[in-house]
Design a protein around this motif. Sequence first.
Motif, PDB file in Angstrom:
ATOM      1  N   ILE A   1     -16.312  91.172  61.533  1.00  0.00           N
ATOM      2  CA  ILE A   1     -17.600  90.494  61.707  1.00  0.00           C
ATOM      3  C   ILE A   1     -18.177  90.711  63.100  1.00  0.00           C
ATOM      4  N   LEU A   2     -17.289  90.966  64.068  1.00  0.00           N
ATOM      5  CA  LEU A   2     -17.747  91.172  65.451  1.00  0.00           C
ATOM      6  C   LEU A   2     -18.634  92.412  65.564  1.00  0.00           C
ATOM      7  N   GLY A   3     -18.442  93.357  64.655  1.00  0.00           N
ATOM      8  CA  GLY A   3     -19.252  94.571  64.705  1.00  0.00           C
ATOM      9  C   GLY A   3     -20.701  94.328  64.328  1.00  0.00           C
ATOM     10  N   ASN A   4     -20.976  93.233  63.648  1.00  0.00           N
ATOM     11  CA  ASN A   4     -22.341  92.911  63.240  1.00  0.00           C
ATOM     12  C   ASN A   4     -23.017  91.897  64.155  1.00  0.00           C
ATOM     13  N   LEU A   5     -22.415  91.641  65.296  1.00  0.00           N
ATOM     14  CA  LEU A   5     -22.935  90.626  66.215  1.00  0.00           C
ATOM     15  C   LEU A   5     -24.259  91.089  66.828  1.00  0.00           C
ATOM     16  N   SER A   6     -25.275  90.231  66.762  1.00  0.00           N
ATOM     17  CA  SER A   6     -26.593  90.571  67.307  1.00  0.00           C
ATOM     18  C   SER A   6     -26.564  90.555  68.833  1.00  0.00           C
ATOM     19  N   ILE A   7     -27.305  91.484  69.439  1.00  0.00           N
ATOM     20  CA  ILE A   7     -27.391  91.564  70.888  1.00  0.00           C
ATOM     21  C   ILE A   7     -28.034  90.321  71.471  1.00  0.00           C
ATOM     22  N   TRP A   8     -28.896  89.674  70.689  1.00  0.00           N
ATOM     23  CA  TRP A   8     -29.575  88.480  71.182  1.00  0.00           C
ATOM     24  C   TRP A   8     -28.610  87.314  71.343  1.00  0.00           C
ATOM     25  N   TRP A   9     -27.626  87.242  70.456  1.00  0.00           N
ATOM     26  CA  TRP A   9     -26.595  86.222  70.632  1.00  0.00           C
ATOM     27  C   TRP A   9     -25.791  86.472  71.910  1.00  0.00           C
TER      28      TRP A   9
ATOM     29  N   SER B   1     -21.863  80.092  69.683  1.00  0.00           N
ATOM     30  CA  SER B   1     -20.870  81.137  69.372  1.00  0.00           C
ATOM     31  C   SER B   1     -20.493  81.071  67.893  1.00  0.00           C
ATOM     32  N   PHE B   2     -20.395  79.871  67.337  1.00  0.00           N
ATOM     33  CA  PHE B   2     -20.162  79.756  65.896  1.00  0.00           C
ATOM     34  C   PHE B   2     -21.377  80.244  65.115  1.00  0.00           C
ATOM     35  N   ALA B   3     -22.574  79.919  65.616  1.00  0.00           N
ATOM     36  CA  ALA B   3     -23.798  80.388  64.948  1.00  0.00           C
ATOM     37  C   ALA B   3     -23.854  81.909  64.953  1.00  0.00           C
ATOM     38  N   ALA B   4     -23.426  82.521  66.053  1.00  0.00           N
ATOM     39  CA  ALA B   4     -23.428  83.988  66.130  1.00  0.00           C
ATOM     40  C   ALA B   4     -22.501  84.595  65.094  1.00  0.00           C
ATOM     41  N   LEU B   5     -21.494  83.833  64.686  1.00  0.00           N
ATOM     42  CA  LEU B   5     -20.535  84.306  63.690  1.00  0.00           C
ATOM     43  C   LEU B   5     -20.939  83.887  62.276  1.00  0.00           C
ATOM     44  N   GLY B   6     -22.148  83.317  62.148  1.00  0.00           N
ATOM     45  CA  GLY B   6     -22.670  82.974  60.827  1.00  0.00           C
ATOM     46  C   GLY B   6     -22.275  81.605  60.326  1.00  0.00           C
TER      47      GLY B   6
ATOM     48  N   ILE C   1     -10.666  81.239  66.630  1.00  0.00           N
ATOM     49  CA  ILE C   1     -10.229  82.217  67.632  1.00  0.00           C
ATOM     50  C   ILE C   1     -11.385  83.135  68.037  1.00  0.00           C
ATOM     51  N   LEU C   2     -12.184  83.550  67.077  1.00  0.00           N
ATOM     52  CA  LEU C   2     -13.314  84.424  67.391  1.00  0.00           C
ATOM     53  C   LEU C   2     -14.325  83.706  68.283  1.00  0.00           C
ATOM     54  N   SER C   3     -14.571  82.437  67.972  1.00  0.00           N
ATOM     55  CA  SER C   3     -15.499  81.661  68.792  1.00  0.00           C
ATOM     56  C   SER C   3     -14.989  81.536  70.219  1.00  0.00           C
ATOM     57  N   ALA C   4     -13.688  81.234  70.354  1.00  0.00           N
ATOM     58  CA  ALA C   4     -13.095  81.125  71.693  1.00  0.00           C
ATOM     59  C   ALA C   4     -13.186  82.452  72.430  1.00  0.00           C
ATOM     60  N   GLY C   5     -12.975  83.556  71.682  1.00  0.00           N
ATOM     61  CA  GLY C   5     -13.048  84.870  72.305  1.00  0.00           C
ATOM     62  C   GLY C   5     -14.443  85.197  72.818  1.00  0.00           C
ATOM     63  N   LEU C   6     -15.482  84.811  72.042  1.00  0.00           N
ATOM     64  CA  LEU C   6     -16.858  85.045  72.489  1.00  0.00           C
ATOM     65  C   LEU C   6     -17.167  84.274  73.766  1.00  0.00           C
ATOM     66  N   ASN C   7     -16.741  83.021  73.808  1.00  0.00           N
ATOM     67  CA  ASN C   7     -16.994  82.199  74.994  1.00  0.00           C
ATOM     68  C   ASN C   7     -16.267  82.749  76.217  1.00  0.00           C
ATOM     69  N   ARG C   8     -15.018  83.136  76.025  1.00  0.00           N
ATOM     70  CA  ARG C   8     -14.255  83.680  77.151  1.00  0.00           C
ATOM     71  C   ARG C   8     -14.859  85.006  77.619  1.00  0.00           C
TER      72      ARG C   8
END
Length: 733
Positions: free
Chosen positions: A36-44, A224-229, A279-286
Amino acid sequence: MKFWQPLRKYASLIIVIGFAIWAAWYARQHAESLAILGNLSIWWVILLLGLAILKLTTMGLFTKVIMASLEISLDFPEWFGLSAMTSMGNYLSPFRGGAAIRGVYLKTKHNLPYTLFLSTLSSLYVLSFSTNAVIGLLAMTALWLGLGITNPILTFSLAACLLLPVALFVVVRWTPRLPGRWAEGLNRVIEGWGFIAARPGAMIKLIALSILNASVTLLMIHFSFAALGTNLPLVKSLIISTLFLVSAMIPITPAGLGVAEMILVLTSQTLGMTDTLSILSAGLNRSAMLASSLLLGPLFGYLLSKRTEAKTSSEEKGGELGIAIIGTTLSGNKGAAAMLLSGVENISKLVHNPQFKVFSIYPQEDRQVNRDERIKIVSAKPLALLMAVPLAFLWWMLAQLDLSPGLLRRNRILETLDRSSLLIDMSGISFSDGRGIVLAYNTACILPALLLGKPVMKYSQALGPFESFLNRLLAKILLPRLEVIAARGEITQAYLQELGLSNVRLCADAAFALDDTKNPIEFQQLVQTLNRSKERKVVGIAASSVVRAYCRRMDIDYCQVLADFANRIMAARNYDVWLIAHAMRRTRKGGRTSDVDTCQTIYDLIKDKSHCRLLSKDYSPTVLRAIIENCDYFIASRFHAMVSALVKGVPMLVTAWSHKYREVLLMFGLENWVLSHRHLTATSLLERFEALLKDENEIRAQMAQYLPHVVHSSRQNAQLAASLLNTLGRTQD
């Protein structure tokens, strides 16, 4: 207990390695979910980076408010730049290494004492900790009322986070300062809290900033959760953000790495989330915080370093060769002073125009007694030395990226190391089992220099054994990286060979080469006051607070044993006794570095004080050696008092707590005259003393026979140091 202690001390590395292994395994098992990280929008990504910078801003405002209450005004580059640098440091090193950068800058630029910085910083952590706990409890209440979700363990943990600080401050009302060394950290918090509490305006601002910081963290978690849908309810986002803030204040790993993730995984099911999503949310924040810190930290570090430009190096100023020395002092243990003075004198004979920068744990006292223009005292109190370790690690990280250390040069310890060509560690004993917190000091003595890429030599000293887990681990990591290790005897040499080291040389203790031929006026005056009787022989006793402490562990009354021995020989043989404090501090009578209290206790137990002298003034190493020379026999508990007796040919018994005594006596064939502290009694001491009297002539002959060889071996320490410096082309022709 012995198993858990090294684990606790090395918790940071264990947790980080464990987290890295777990993360690698988790990524492999959940590769599809991570796509899912590959589809992350640049705006997020831009939004999260913006919030990360806003979080750095709130963190910087904490510093601005605290400094304003101290009447120190910080402009934007300072308060924001220090925030970015602190965050960068916290991510790159454990135990709040970034805070050390902030402390160094404020000390250098604004003359803020480290003690005041640490106390206000500690109280700020407690304030933020309590505020976040309150927010977390409110969020748990809202979660229960709105969604019917409860988690007793999480609620209890947040309540504990609130109640513990409250309990501390309730205790403070009755006990403003807690007794005991264990309470030093709590007392620091209490002092800082008292400072902030006396300024209600600053207190209100800090609480408001804590709430603002929590709000920014809430937005980062939510988006960060919103960015992950996933559209996570704000109340759940608030609980997660609170957990992140609280766990980030546990300074075990860099920025709480692994700790926060572990807590999040344990609570994810309660909040109705999958482990992967958490874990993905924590990773985005970090990632957002790390990227902003690494981008802005070096930039503002460079800008602030321009405000506090370091001076030119010592070689640029006058061609002097900087030699840094650590692990020794001029005050306190006079054996350490003897090693230092001997090293300075003998190295100076081989090296052109040297300047010795001595890192001292007693800088004020050492400056008062220093009479050698070649020696400059640099403050290296234990706290400052430990703070230098994470700073040195950051220095090393910047060097790997070909970046200038910039502001880090303003740390006096690192600055001195950077200007020095060689660091000489003159610790009398290091990396030895069973010495507790001293191992941390032994590590801090050499690790910063190694991280700065400086050559390090260990002057003649005792090391080992290496049976304990942590001591053996640190020894195997650090000791092979030293240029040379001078083993003080064959026992130490054998211990080091067990580690497979190839950089070991056998050299006698440096104090054997101390020049004591100049009889100072100080001793001439002392001789007159001693008024030694020509009819009575003198037995010198160099008692030791260290041996006393080891005896106490064995339920042996060390002072009573020596007093009983002295009383018996004075009565039976008409001998005089001189009690000699071979370690003495002007500002402290007790502790490991002062024998004054120990000697005084023995003296108080002496029956016939007319034939007992208490010599507990602040004598120089050469005067102490002259005093020992005027004894007929000697009882040595202090190591370098034993060395002086060997140099002056005074028959003696040694009461020892370590192998370091025995390995030196082996050089003279006198190892049989050692008594272990474990079996020390007045009777055993008296029996060995009677045997000593019978073998007196043979003992004197052995001392005279082996002394020239030992002195030559001692001078090899300076030869080894000169050889290392010779690679720089700086020794005399």
